[in-house]
Design a protein around this motif. Structure first.
Motif: not given
Lengths: 276, 255, 340
Positions: C1-26
């Protein structure tokens, strides 16, 4: 169990590579983390059918492997093992996208095959970059860099502890797993029941170990605060490293060099062919 | 300053599940003494050690370290005085490199970075591990780990060393190195071990524990000469004091 | 279920980075506020435990295949949601860096799918309610199995959405969904049964361990809604901004550039029109108005296909030469270093 020991061996080897002393290894870890992230973002920003323009990006791994004196064969083997997983979903593209996008003579290549190949190239580039990052930086230094780039300390400490005890617990897991296999005789002992007991046991042992570590920390005056050493400075060399690669990435991103070369060469041949 | 560095007064301790691990244990240890606490598995040795630096709180009775009773308020000073070396060095070495690990204690004590570096170097040199400073702990041999674990404690400059099984799991050569090291220290030492030959070489005094109680407390040579006492506590005299098994066998074969 | 970089666009990758970073920071800030410093080594060791446990296989009854533990719900139950999220994040980072299992840009997606979903959604909203205050026996097993099932349906569903929004896979939505969901129903069931078995083993041996998590979980209930709202806002914002930026390049700017640099010397009347269109598009592309841009782009792609026949050969020749050049460059560099 062969796979546990095998993957831990790979892990160790990658970390050992980071102990080398080369121009690249000496750079501040933050510069390397930044460049690898920029690289990955640039590569994945290409459109789905782009193929030729991505090829020159291999210059980055090639230069890094050479300058950092990494064993190219080892990296290639590791990458080759991962590609099938990284590109798995792309395999279906040729089935669903059959519109001809490219033709060589009478040969038509569908968009599906094109985007599938594009995914494979992407995967190769991004996977290589990620593996190289650890090999030229070392896990601890990557963690330090991430902290200085703003990652919460709780997560940094988490990563450091995890890496430290991975080896210890993987040994435990490998031992338990081998003991189970030796007495499993076929599949009967490999079911969920024995697995749960074994894993539960491993969990309790890990938990107790954490309690002992905590005791050892308290014994040495731990009061909730972690003092992580901050070594290395982001100087001119790092700035040049980041700016240089950024410039290369941008140039390669917006000019399709193989196409230019190819056109120049083919035109030359056509010109020659038409003269007589 | 009292002349006792450790004094346990009718110390009792029961675990939350009701197991009584210590029953009214009393003893006192002077400055510079080297004391072994021996006993069978489950005799209460480790529990006793954990009382000495306040990790466990006694159910009744009291421990004094130097001038302070061990209470939640004095923990900081107690832990500075009592340097504790754990049985499994993997539990004690948790930082990314040997250097970081040895620096962990001094940094927690709030020392300035420059002093910390000096202390770390000195401590590592004492245990002949200066060359290991940059290595991550998981790449050390067991003997190296044990020595580094001792250095992590030395760097805090404690008045006494408490060690749980310092020679367990070592090959003969590494064991010899550790014994040599222990004999060089001038600290007060409290050592638990099943390696009674090491005890005979390192400690002048032996405390014998059995089922959470102190059965005997005296000079090492007296205790080890009392085969009856040792047998009743599931122990044996050190091998060096037993009749030679190999010679006996050889003698039996020739006659 | 691990997603690889090759299938992710910058927009989706960036959005999910922001969401997850927020959760981790919290989670990090919540853990910092807690006084219990026992957690520091515990989380690290449990992360390492999960990593080791994932490497042990077991055979799944009646199928002949083997599986391994996922562990998201297990850690959430044992450590509480915040510590669990950090532990899972740690595992994912190590897997990405050392084993290239899941990419660096895709890390945000993976943290969300395998960490945020079990720890912040399933655990507080479902598990806590099903399990109640002091569960035991059947009720505990039931709560765990249901939670694992739901986690392993939501996770793959997120994978499907993230992959489709990235636009690199040509799989139709329903096909992809049918590929992922039923398989993960089975995987989820197995995960649930295994997790329940491990938890009950621990519960029998050391019941007091389970109380550590319960304390923190109680403090988790209130800010859940605010957190969700913050997530959605962050996702919409970053997603919007990133995709706006990203939309500028693939078919607009880049097209214009290759046109201008690659085929400037061809002088058929057809290509003059091209140049004009390209010039127009270059101006228009920066406006986010798709209605404007679409017809221009489609006209262009029709003629582009004709053009392709000419350039594809050049492309292939060029790629070949570039690769040879790269290898030569690498060899020369290597020899140069060796002689130093």
């Amino acid at each position: 169990m062969a796979t546990i020991e095998g993957s831990m061996l790979d892990f160790r080897q990658l970390d050992l590579l980071a102990a080398q002393d080369t121009v690249i290894h000496r750079l501040d870890a933050r510069a390397k983390v930044l460049v690898v992230l920029l690289f990955i973002i640039t590569v994945v920003s290409f459109g789905r059918y782009e193929l030729s323009a991505m090829v020159p990006f291999f210059i980055f791994p090639v230069v890094m492997v050479v300058l950092a004196d990494l064993p190219a064969g080892f990296i290639v083997r590791k990458v080759a093992l991962v590609i099938p997983f990284a590109a798995a979903i792309g395999i279906f593209n040729p089935l669903f996208d059959q519109e001809i996008r490219l033709s060589i003579g009478s040969f038509g290549i569908s968009g599906g095959w094109l985007s599938c190949a594009s995914i494979v190239v992407r995967a190769t580039l991004t996977v290589t970059a990620a593996l190289m990052l650890v090999a030229v930086t070392g896990f601890t230094a990557v963690c330090g860099a991430l902290e200085r780039l703003g990652m919460p300390q709780a997560l940094v400490v988490q990563l450091l502890f995890m890496q430290r005890y991975l080896f210890v617990l993987a040994d435990d897991a490998a031992n338990a797993s081998r003991a189970r296999e030796l007495r499993a005789f076929g599949n009967r002992g490999m079911g969920i029941g024995p697995f749960a007991a074994m894993t539960g046991h491993l969990l309790l042992k890990s938990w107790e170990r954490a309690e002992r570590i905590h005791m050892a920390m308290l014994a040495r005056g731990f009061q909730g605060e972690f003092y992580l050493q901050r070594t290395g400075a982001f100087g001119l060399r790092e700035l040049l490293f980041v700016a240089g690669w950024l410039a290369v990435f941008m140039i390669l991103r917006f000019t399709n060099i193989p196409l230019l070369i190819g056109e120049a060469v083919t035109r030359l041949f056509i010109a020659q062919a038409t003269i007589p | 300053m009292s002349h006792h560095i450790v004094a346990a007064d009718r110390l009792s301790f029961s675990y939350p599940d009701g197991t009584a691990a210590l029953r009214s244990v009393s003893f006192s240890i002077h400055h510079g003494e080297s004391v072994a606490v021996i006993g069978a598995n489950g005799a209460g040795k480790s529990t006793l050690l954990q009382q000495l630096n306040g990790y466990l709180t006694p159910t009744s009775g009291q421990v004094r370290i130097g001038d302070f009773p061990v209470t939640p308020k004095t923990l900081h000073d107690v832990r500075r005085t009592v340097g504790m070396v754990f049985q499994n060095p993997d539990d004690q070495l948790f930082m990314p490199t040997v250097f970081d690990d040895v620096a962990f204690g001094p940094l927690n004590l709030g020392m300035p970075t420059k002093d910390v570096e000096q202390r770390v170097t000195a401590a590592l040199d004492t245990v002949c591990a200066g060359h290991l400073a940059a290595k991550p702990p998981y790449r050390l041999s067991c003997g190296e780990k044990k020595r580094v674990a001792i250095a992590t404690v030395l760097a805090m400059d404690p008045a006494m060393l408490v060690m749980d099984e310092p020679t367990s799991g070592l090959d003969p050569f590494s064991r010899r190195e550790v014994i040599k090291l222990l004999n060089e220290f001038s600290h007060t030492r409290i050592i638990t071990s099943h390696d009674l030959d090491m005890v005979a070489e390192v400690c002048d005094r032996v405390i014998v524990m059995h089922a959470g109680e102190i059965r005997a407390d005296g000079a090492a040579e007296d205790i080890f000469a009392d085969a009856g006492l040792l047998a009743s506590c599931r122990l044996e005299p050190p091998f060096s004091m037993q009749a030679c098994v190999v010679c006996a066998k050889r003698g039996g074969q020739t006659s | 279920m691990h997603m690889a970089d090759a299938l992710v666009s910058p927009a989706v990758g960036g959005t999910m980075w922001a969401v997850s970073a927020g959760a981790v920071a919290y989670s990090s800030s919540r853990l910092r506020a807690e006084v219990d410093d026992r957690r520091v080594p515990l989380m690290g060791v449990m992360g390492a435990f999960l990593f080791a446990a994932q490497m042990i296989n077991f055979s799944i009854p009646g199928t002949g295949s083997s599986g391994h533990l996922g562990g998201g719900i297990l850690l959430a139950i044992l450590l509480g949601p915040h510590a669990a999220l950090l532990a899972i994040t740690g595992v994912l980072i190590v897997q990405a860096l050392f084993f290239a299992d899941g990419g660096l840009l895709a890390l945000g997606c993976n943290i969300f799918n395998m960490g945020v979903i079990p720890a912040f959604l399933v655990y507080p909203l479902l598990y806590k309610r099903l399990a109640g205050q002091d569960p035991g026996g059947t009720r505990l097993t039931f709560a765990i199995v249901v939670s694992a099932l739901v986690t392993l349906q939501l996770g793959p569903f997120a994978v499907v959405l993230e992959t489709l929004f990235s636009g690199l896979s040509a799989l139709p939505f329903t096909t992809f969904l049918l590929m992922m969901q039923p398989v993960h129903l089975a995987i989820g069931l197995v995960e649930g049964v295994v997790t329940a078995a491990v938890i009950s083993f621990v519960y029998l041996a050391r019941p007091e361990l389970m109380h550590v998590a319960r304390r923190t979980a109680a403090a988790m209930v209130f800010p859940m809604r605010n957190l969700l709202i913050a997530f959605v806002c962050a996702a919409v914002l970053t997603g919007g901004v990133v995709s706006l930026v990203a939309s500028k390049d693939p078919d607009g700017l880049e097209w214009a550039i290759t046109r201008v640099t690659g085929t400037a010397e061809l002088t058929s009347p057809d290509t003059k029109l091209h140049m004009l269109l390209a010039a127009i598009q270059e101006k228009v592309a920066f406006l986010p108005d798709y209605a404007f841009k679409k017809p221009v782009a489609s006209e262009q792609s029709a003629s582009a296909r004709a053009e392709n026949r000419g350039t594809s050969l050049a492309g292939i020749v060029g790629v070949g030469i570039t690769l040879v050049l790269l290898i030569v460059a690498g060899a020369l560099l290597k020899r140069g270093r060796a002689s130093l």
